[in-house]
Structures are given as C-alpha cells and as structure tokens.
Design an enzyme around this catalytic site. Structure first.
Site, PDB file in Angstrom:
ATOM      1  N   CYS A 153       0.827  -1.208   0.000  1.00 37.50           N
ATOM      2  CA  CYS A 153       0.000   0.000   0.000  1.00 37.50           C
ATOM      3  C   CYS A 153       0.860   1.256   0.000  1.00 37.50           C
ATOM      4  O   CYS A 153       0.462   2.292  -0.532  1.00 37.50           O
ATOM      5  CB  CYS A 153      -0.954  -0.015   1.184  1.00 37.50           C
ATOM      6  SG  CYS A 153      -0.182  -0.473   2.742  1.00 37.50           S
ATOM      7  N   HIS A 573      -0.993   0.462   7.700  1.00 38.98           N
ATOM      8  CA  HIS A 573      -1.548   0.614   6.351  1.00 38.98           C
ATOM      9  C   HIS A 573      -1.297   2.051   5.883  1.00 38.98           C
ATOM     10  O   HIS A 573      -1.260   2.985   6.686  1.00 38.98           O
ATOM     11  CB  HIS A 573      -3.048   0.311   6.378  1.00 38.98           C
ATOM     12  CG  HIS A 573      -3.713   0.448   5.052  1.00 38.98           C
ATOM     13  ND1 HIS A 573      -3.251  -0.198   3.918  1.00 38.98           N
ATOM     14  CD2 HIS A 573      -4.786   1.170   4.657  1.00 38.98           C
ATOM     15  CE1 HIS A 573      -4.027   0.111   2.897  1.00 38.98           C
ATOM     16  NE2 HIS A 573      -4.963   0.942   3.325  1.00 38.98           N
TER      17      HIS A 573
END
Length: 1013
Positions: A153, A573
């Site tokens: 990510c 994340h």
C-alpha cells in the site's frame, strides 16, 4: 477452480493458493463464506505483551502460525500479532491446527471497526455481488486505483502522489534512451532503466486503461531486493521511497550524461525535487558556512504543534553566548533555503526508539499543517528581515511569559495548597459580610419546635441524635435513643440555625467600611486582570501576525498530497490524499479505491492526536508550477506508439476477461437483455443517457451486437469459400466484408411495412437508416468478423484472426470511440424499447394489464430519449401511447370495482393498484407535452373516483380512505415518481425478435386505427 482462486486473491490480497483452498474447504466450498472468513474482523486478539508472543505460549506448530500470519497485509488493530484479514478463518484454523488457548482481548474503536467493515462490504459488492465485471470498469476519466499485491500500500500512496504531478508524469512517459547508451550500461544502470520502463507502462495504463484499478506487480518485482521482511516499519518505507526516487534519478542521469557527462544540475529529477540550503553557525568559537542539497526535507514532530513550528525548529538550533555572538549569526546554527524545488516534500519523523522495550514506537501527537504555506521566512534572501523578526518574536515571548506569571498570581491566589482567583475571593468575603446572622431562640421553644410528642404515647419523648460517645457503642443500630422518663433538650448553636455562614455580630459602621474597601479592591483587581489579559491578547496577535507581512508572502506552496500511515511503527496501512486541481477537491487514494474526500476528512485522518492514523509525508508544489487542467485523452494521444499499443492490448485483455466471465456466469444466471444501464434512472429524471454512468463499455456492447448477428456473419463467411481457396484469408475477409455491407445497405433502403422493422435484424441497418458516420459503420462490421464466437471451422478462425489484427490497427485518430460508444448504446436501448413494447402488447392481449402497463411505461420513457436524436432512432410513439392509455383505463376500472366492493381484501388490492401503478403513470403522462387523448383519459379516471364522494352506500371508513387517495390522484406534482423496472427479457436471436414483431403487429393492425410507420 482457478477462476475462484484468482478472485479470492484479488479480494483478500492473499496469494497463497494452498491457504485459499484451505479457506474454501473450511467454508464447505461456499465462495461467499470463505471470502467472509478472510475479510471479517478477527476474534479476540493477543495483547501487546512480548511474553504473549513467545512461541512457547502457543501449543502447536509455531512455524505454521508464522506462515499463516505473514500471508496478508496487516490491517488489524495496533500491535496485533494476528492479521485482521484472517478474520473468522483464524478461529477455524486455530481450532484444528492448535490446541485451545485463552487470549486476552484488545478492543477496536467504533470508528475503525465501521470503516473496516465498510471497506470490506465495498470490496465484496465489487467482486461478488456483481455477476458482471461492469463494476470493475473505470468511470470516464476518474483516476484509477492500484492493486495491493501484499503489503504494498505504501507503493500505491507514493506512486499515485507522483503520477498526479503533471510534470513528473510527462518526464516518465517521455523517457527514452539511445540504444548505444543502453548497450554500454552496467547491471545497476540496466536495472534502473528496466524499472523506468515498467513505471512508464504503469503510468500509461493509469492514463488510458478502462480498468478501475491497475496492477503494479511488474514494477514492484524489480524492487523486491530492497524488501527485507513482510512487515516494514515507517522508517523503512521512507527508505524505499528514497530508493525509488534514486533509481529514477540515476535513470535520467544516463540521458543527461549523453550530452553533459556528470552534470547533475541538468537532471530533470534533481530540478523537480531537489533544492539547496545554507547552514551558518559557530563551532567552538569558529564560524562556519556550508551549502547542502536536499530532496525530502526531514522534520521532527515531537514537541511541535504545527508545520511552521517544525520548520522553525529545524532552521534554528541552539543559542550562542553573548561573548561569541557575531553580527551576522545570532544563534548557534541557522539554516536558510537558497533554492526551493518546484515540488517541496517534507518527511515527518513520527517514530522514536523505546529503550525500555527495545523497539521503535510511533509518535501519535497532533501536528497541524496548512493548505498553503509561505516559504519566504525560511529563504536566505530574507535573512536580515527574518532575524529582526525572530529577535522581536523572542522579546514578545519573554514579555508574554512575564505577563502570564503576573496573571497567574491573581488567578491562583493564596499561600496554602488550595488557591483561588483573587477577584472571586473578595466577592465571597463581600457576600459573607452582607449575610444576615441567625436569630437565637429559647431552649423551651427549641424543644417544643424540634421535639414534638408522639400522639400515641404523650409521656414518651423520642429524640434523634447521632452518637459520638468516645469509647462506647450505641445499643441501637439506627442511632436512636428512646427515653420515656425524661425529655432531652440539647443546646442549639447559631451555626445550626443558619442556612449559610454569616457573621455573628456586625455593626452598620463595620459593614459599610468593609464593603467599601472590599468593593474598591475588587474593582481594582478586576481592572488589573483585564489589563493583563488584554496585553497578553495583543502580544498573541502580534506573534500570530509576525510573518503576515505581504513581503513575506511572495513564495506560496500549495499542498498537493498527504501520505498517511495508520498503525504502529512496525506495522500498518498507507493511503494518500491528493488534491485534484481540475475538480477542485480532495480525493482519497486507498489501494484500489479512489473516492471523493474533503479537507475535514483529511484533517481527521492526517493531523494525528486522536487515533493511530497520521501524516508521515507532505508534498507541496509551487503555485507557479501548479498542474494544468487534466486532459488524459490528449496525453494518451501524445504517447509513443508502443505505449499506446500497450494500453490497447490491456484494454483488449479486459474485454476478453469480461467476455469469459460472462460466459461462466451464463451457466448460473438467467440471460437478460443487455442494456446500456444496469438499471434505468428514476423516470422522473430529466437526464438522458449522456448524463448517466453506463456500466457496459464500448467493447462489451459492440461485442454483444456482433454476437447477436453471428449467424448472419457466419453465412457471409460461408459464401467466401472460393475466394479463400484461391486468394487466401485476407481476400476472403475483404469479399465477405463487402458482400455483407451491400446486403445490409439494401435492407436499410427497403420501404418498411407495419409488420416488418428491418432495424431489428441487424445493428448496421439501424446505423445506416440513421446516417451513422462511415467509420462507425465499418468498424462495427469489422468487429463482427472478429467475433471469437465464429470459430466454426478453420476458415472462420483464420478470418476472425485477420479481422482482429486489423481491428487492433484502428486507433483513436481513425474512430471517435466516444461517438462509437454512443451509437451502440442507442441501438442497445432501441432493442430494449422494442422488446418492452412487444412484451407489453402481448400481455395486454392476454388481459394482464398490470404487467403490460409497466413494460409500456418504460418503453415510452426510454423511447422518448431516443426520439430526441431523430425520428428513426426509436419506435412509434403514438402506438406505445395508445396501449399505455388503454392499459390505464382498464386498470382504473379494475381498481375502482375492487374499491367499491367494500370487502377489505379487495379494497386493499384496488388501493395498491392505484398507488403503485395508476397514480405514478398519470403523473408521468401529465407534463407540458401531454396529448389531448392522454389528457381526456386522465380526466375520465379522475372523474370515476370523484364520483364516489358522498355515496350513501359507502361507509365512513371507506370515505376517509377515498379522501386520502384523491389529493394524490388530482395533484402529485411534489411527489418523487418511482416505478420498478419490469423483468428483462432476452430473445434468442434477431429472427425470433422479428417473428414476434410481425405476429404482434398483424394481431393489432386489424383492430387498431393507428398507422404503424
């Protein structure tokens, strides 16, 4: 099996096929169940205790635990040892692989849980609930997302931020290297060039793909050497970003070296991202000065409240003694920017090393940053002015401290541990002085007043006391003493009689004197406090406006992107907020999802302080270098032929995937008539097809039309046997193409009859009758010969392959694909209108008026949109209107008869027909262009219901219900009109559709006075 596994890999990000098969097995082969297992929130998770993570704490295979844990990206709660993506499946594995073991729980915040559930629901709806791939397609020029291929990510956030810089995008897409330079490169140089080429392909797809998101696997594969583990702390991600930019810089340097060997100043990456700063200071009594280059400028977060404070702290370090202070250097060390790059990147250091735990920790403190920052105050050219302002700022802050200390003495007055505001204390004394003292009463009165005799026992007095005898215990648990021989009369003090503290004795003179002094002192103190507060406010304002000088607002930088990290230092994340200049709004780039956002959402998720999410990188751009309006189509046209071909190939693959998916689903889902929309808009909407998002792409619609005509195309190919044998496949294709074109052209010129509409036979007849552009006609016919469903024999397959090759050579310059798309959408809508009309007429003849009306209403509404483009675009409007009117009148009679039957079930059915069909249809008809026939029909229906008002044979309850219905029947202008679309019906072939058309028209032609054109 492979298709299911691929879908599960896309949804969950898990690439281990064995693991996914185990999930399917655990879910008894249920695909939805397995996906739910892999995407739900986890069961109770282990606490962040290092001892709890030791392998010995788990009974079973620690190796297996590690393998399962490392399969997916860590989206779980902070410090979780078990990834959230495993969800309930973890429980299944744990119950079978490991023995039972109690684990402490760690709770999610409600916000995080809601967001994660919402994301998973969106993911499931995208991949599972849509039996077609329509939802996987890009909507217009909306930015595309990027697939997360397992803990990548961060790459998506960085690349999206860079891609949205027009100058950087232009540099990457325009990169080229002479062949002789490429051949002379060493291994490192070739690797960097290979990475640049993969990035070029990725950027090209991000410009021109029809997909909703792209796959960065090829570019990431080249970066695999810099990955050290499956979970990277924030500092390592920053390292990767530096590495990525270094590779790009080296790749561009190879092009620079061809003309200016070793000259980095000519490197476009250096020009775009790198600046310089001057450091001046004193070290051990000696002054020094040096110039350094910077790319991503690092800033400490701890101890600062906003970005300007961070920068000020980074630019000024320490303070020198007066003896060593020179005129030019006022502090221990100062930094000044001498050159700022067009793209200014600040790297926020949000981690520190915890010595006691022996591991890094994330800093969650709040740090605010503006949408526009003025860099003038940090430039060397403004050094003299800024040094003066810093001295002034220092003086003001010192004065502020002094004033705040004085104010504190007023507001926290006293010598004991408890302190109070002095004005309040004086006010309290004033209130004490004016309180009236208590009036003394006699003991007898007191005893009579407070100790009444019991009426039951006049000689027994009951007195209530709380016992305080030292060394004795009360014999009564409640603390009540009963004495029947003696009345107790305790002395009553003034404090007991008074509700509030008050002076026992105070004379008028004393009160007046004390009141006068206290009031004067209180007024003086309040004035002093007010003056101090005003002085502090003035100094605060001066500090805030210190750098608001117009001379220091000449170099604005606008916030372009914010890269966000959620989680802890060793796991989490990443996503990005990027400002879309053409749309004038913030967009959120979160892996495959690109959604509209706002500055308020950015603040919540980026400033930090409230949760584990915060910005770790800020990208500002010089306003003078702001991005121009995005024109992706022009950029695609400007690409090299190789990159354009690469885009076309990928889009072709998408269509192939879509067709294969459709074929797979055809075995499971009943066939429906294809339409340019998944559902029509509400019929109250005025917008036509151009205002609606079409899920079907150009290729899927044109491919569907080719499939519909495949029998006719196959006959054309069959007639070219001689040409194929004598002159080869290209000659056969050419002959078939011209023969089929001639046949369809002649059909389009035939005079239509009431029983025959040639447009239903073939899409090209529709195009030719409506004067479609020749390029649209020719491409459509060529695409029909390229249909893969024509694989009947060797000749058909050969012709199909040649047709596909010729189709791939047709570029955007040859055919306007937007126009091509619109023509196929119109034909698809025309077929739908025709099918709805035929179905409605058939149902009407079978006296199924409710079902018939729905089809006819939808046919009329969609046909109206087509007729706006030309009379030959749709079917006969008067025919649909006639039978819509007939249906309404029949239904109105049925509903009215049911209503007056007075039987509850029948009345309810009649009201439902009126509410759900008749009233919505009447309101749709009743517009400015209503015909006289429709208007008369509406009046007939209304009069029928109005005639029931006041009827004696109808009870009061029915009259009341009628009173509720009539306002909607007579005026529904404020209502939102919604009609459910009828079930879609798909004919087997154009021949069947034409046969139905002929049969229905013959049936109604004799009975109808309408001339069918």
């Amino acid at each position: 099996g492979n298709v299911l596994l691929n879908q599960m890999k896309e949804i969950t990000g898990i690439q281990d096929s064995a693991f996914l098969l185990a999930a399917l097995k655990a879910a008894d082969g249920d695909f939805m169940e397995a996906v739910t297992f892999l995407t739900e929130d986890p069961a109770p998770e282990p606490v962040q205790d290092p001892a709890a993570a030791e392998p010995s704490a788990w009974e079973g295979s620690a190796v297996e635990l590690t393998r399962i844990t490392c399969l997916v990206d860590t989206y779980g709660p902070e410090g979780s040892l078990i990834p959230a993506a495993l969800g309930n499946l973890w429980e299944v594995f744990y119950s079978t692989v490991f023995l039972s073991h109690d684990r402490p729980q760690d709770t999610h915040s409600a916000e995080n849980k809601y967001r994660s559930k919402r994301k998973r629901c969106e993911m499931l709806s995208l991949w599972v609930e849509s039996p077609k791939q329509n939802d996987w397609r890009r909507a217009g020029d909306w930015p595309v997302g990027m697939k997360n291929i397992g803990n990548t990510c961060w790459f998506s956030a960085v690349i999206q931020s860079l891609f949205q810089l027009p100058e950087f995008r232009r540099l990457v897409l325009g990169y080229s290297l002479p062949q002789n330079v490429l051949e002379s490169c060493r291994h490192t140089g070739k690797r960097n060039i290979a990475f640049m080429q993969e990035l070029q392909c990725l950027f090209a797809l991000m410009l021109g793909t029809w997909r909703k998101f792209v796959d960065p696997s090829a570019a990431l594969e080249l970066l695999r050497d810099v990955f050290r583990s499956t979970e990277q702390p924030q500092q390592d991600v920053s390292e990767f970003t530096h590495k990525l930019l270094d590779w790009l810089e080296d790749a561009f340097q190879l092009t620079v070296n061809a003309t200016s060997p070793g000259d980095k100043s000519e490197n476009p990456m250096v020009q775009l991202f790198y600046g310089t700063f001057l450091t001046e200071g004193v070290h051990e009594g000696n002054t020094f000065s040096k110039i350094e280059t910077f790319g991503q400028y690092p800033l400490q977060v701890n101890g600062y409240q906003n970005l300007n404070e961070c920068l000020e702290g980074a630019m000024v370090e320490g303070e020198m003694d007066e003896a060593t202070t020179s005129q030019s250097v006022k502090y221990g060390q100062e930094r000044w920017f001498t050159k700022l790059p067009p793209v200014l990147t600040f790297e926020l250091s949000r981690f520190k090393f915890n010595q006691s735990l022996g591991q890094p920790e994330k800093i969650h403190t709040k740090l605010e940053f503006p949408q526009t920052i003025y860099m003038d105050r940090y430039l060397y050219c403004n050094k003299d002015l800024i040094q003066m302002k810093r001295e002034e700022m220092k003086r003001l802050k010192e004065k502020m401290v002094t004033l705040q200390q004085k104010l504190e003495r007023y507001m926290e007055y006293g010598s004991g541990p408890a302190r109070f505001p002095l004005p309040d204390m004086l006010q309290y004394v004033l209130e004490f002085i004016v309180t009236k003292p208590a009036v003394a009463v006699s003991s007898a009165q007191s005893s009579q007043t407070t100790l009444p005799h019991s009426p039951a026992k006049p000689h027994c007095t009951c007195s209530l006391y709380i016992l305080y005898y030292s060394g004795k215990k009360s014999c009564s648990r409640s603390g009540i003493i009963f004495n029947s021989s003696m009345e107790l009369q305790p002395p009553v003090s003034p404090a007991e009689l008074s509700e509030h503290p008050a002076p026992h004795v105070v004379s008028e003179e004393e009160m007046k004197l004390v009141q006068t002094c206290l009031q004067r002192w209180r007024n003086e103190i309040e004035q002093d406090v007010q003056d101090l507060k005003e002085s502090i406010a003035r100094i605060n304002l001066s500090i805030e406006q210190m750098y608001c000088d117009p001379l220091l607002q000449q170099v604005p930088y606008r916030l372009h992107a914010v890269l966000v990290h959620e989680g802890q230092a060793n796991a989490g994340h990443y996503w990005a907020f990027i400002y879309d200049q053409p749309r004038k709004r913030w967009l959120k780039y979160n892996d495959i999802w690109v959604t509209e956002s706002s500055w308020e959402e950015l603040e919540r998720e980026s400033f930090g302080g409230l949760r584990s999410a915060s910005a770790y990188c800020l990208m500002y751009i010089n306003e003078d270098e702001g991005p121009e309006a995005r024109q992706f189509q022009k950029e695609v046209e400007a690409l090299s032929p190789e990159l354009r071909h690469y885009i076309q190939e990928d889009n072709w693959r998408l269509e192939q995937e879509a067709e294969e998916w459709e074929e797979e689903q055809s075995c499971k889902i009943p066939q429906m008539e294809p339409s340019p929309t998944s559902e029509l808009q509400d019929l109250s909407s005025e917008s036509g097809p151009a205002g609606h998002h079409y899920h079907c792409s150009v290729r899927s619609l044109s491919s569907e039309h080719a499939r519909i005509a495949k029998e006719q195309t196959a006959k054309a190919i069959a007639n070219t046997a001689d040409a194929y044998e004598k002159n080869g496949v290209e000659a056969a294709l050419c002959e078939a193409f011209h023969e089929e074109y001639s046949r369809l052209y002649l059909l389009s010129k035939e005079t239509p009859t009431p029983q025959n509409d040639a447009r239903l036979q073939h899409v090209l007849i529709y195009f030719l009758q409506n004067n479609a552009p020749q390029q649209v006609v020719e491409r459509t016919l060529l695409e029909q010969f390229a249909d893969k469903n024509l694989s009947y024999d060797e000749r058909s397959i050969s012709i199909m392959k040649v047709a596909r090759a010729k189709l791939s050579e047709i570029g955007p310059d040859d055919v306007d694909m937007e126009e091509y798309k619109r023509w196929h959408e119109d034909y698809s809508l025309f077929r739908k209108v025709s099918i709805y009309l035929l179905t409605g007429l058939e149902l009407y003849q079978n006296r199924k008026y409710q079902e018939s009306l729905t089809y006819l209403v939808y046919a009329y509404q969609s046909n109206t949109k087509l007729l706006l483009k030309g009379t030959n675009r749709g079917v006969s409007e008067s025919l649909i209107a006639l039978y819509r009117r007939k249906c309404l009148l029949k239904l109105n009679e049925v509903a009215a008869s049911l209503f007056v039957s007075c039987e509850e079930a029948h009345v309810s059915e009649g009201v439902n027909i009126l509410n759900e069909l008749i009233i919505p249809c009447m309101h749709l008809m009743n517009n400015f262009e209503i015909s006289k026939e429709d208007l008369d029909a509406i009046e007939v229906m209304r009069n029928r219901w109005c005639s029931y008002l006041g009827r004696e044979d109808m009870d009061a309850k029915l009259q009341m219900k009628l009173g509720e219905l009539l306002p909607r029947l007579l005026d529904g202008s404020t209502e939102v009109i919604v009609l459910k679309e009828p079930p879609k019906i798909r004919p087997n072939s154009p021949y069947d559709l034409c046969s139905r058309f002929a049969a229905v028209m013959e049936s109604i032609h004799g009975a109808s006075t309408v001339t069918v054109k």
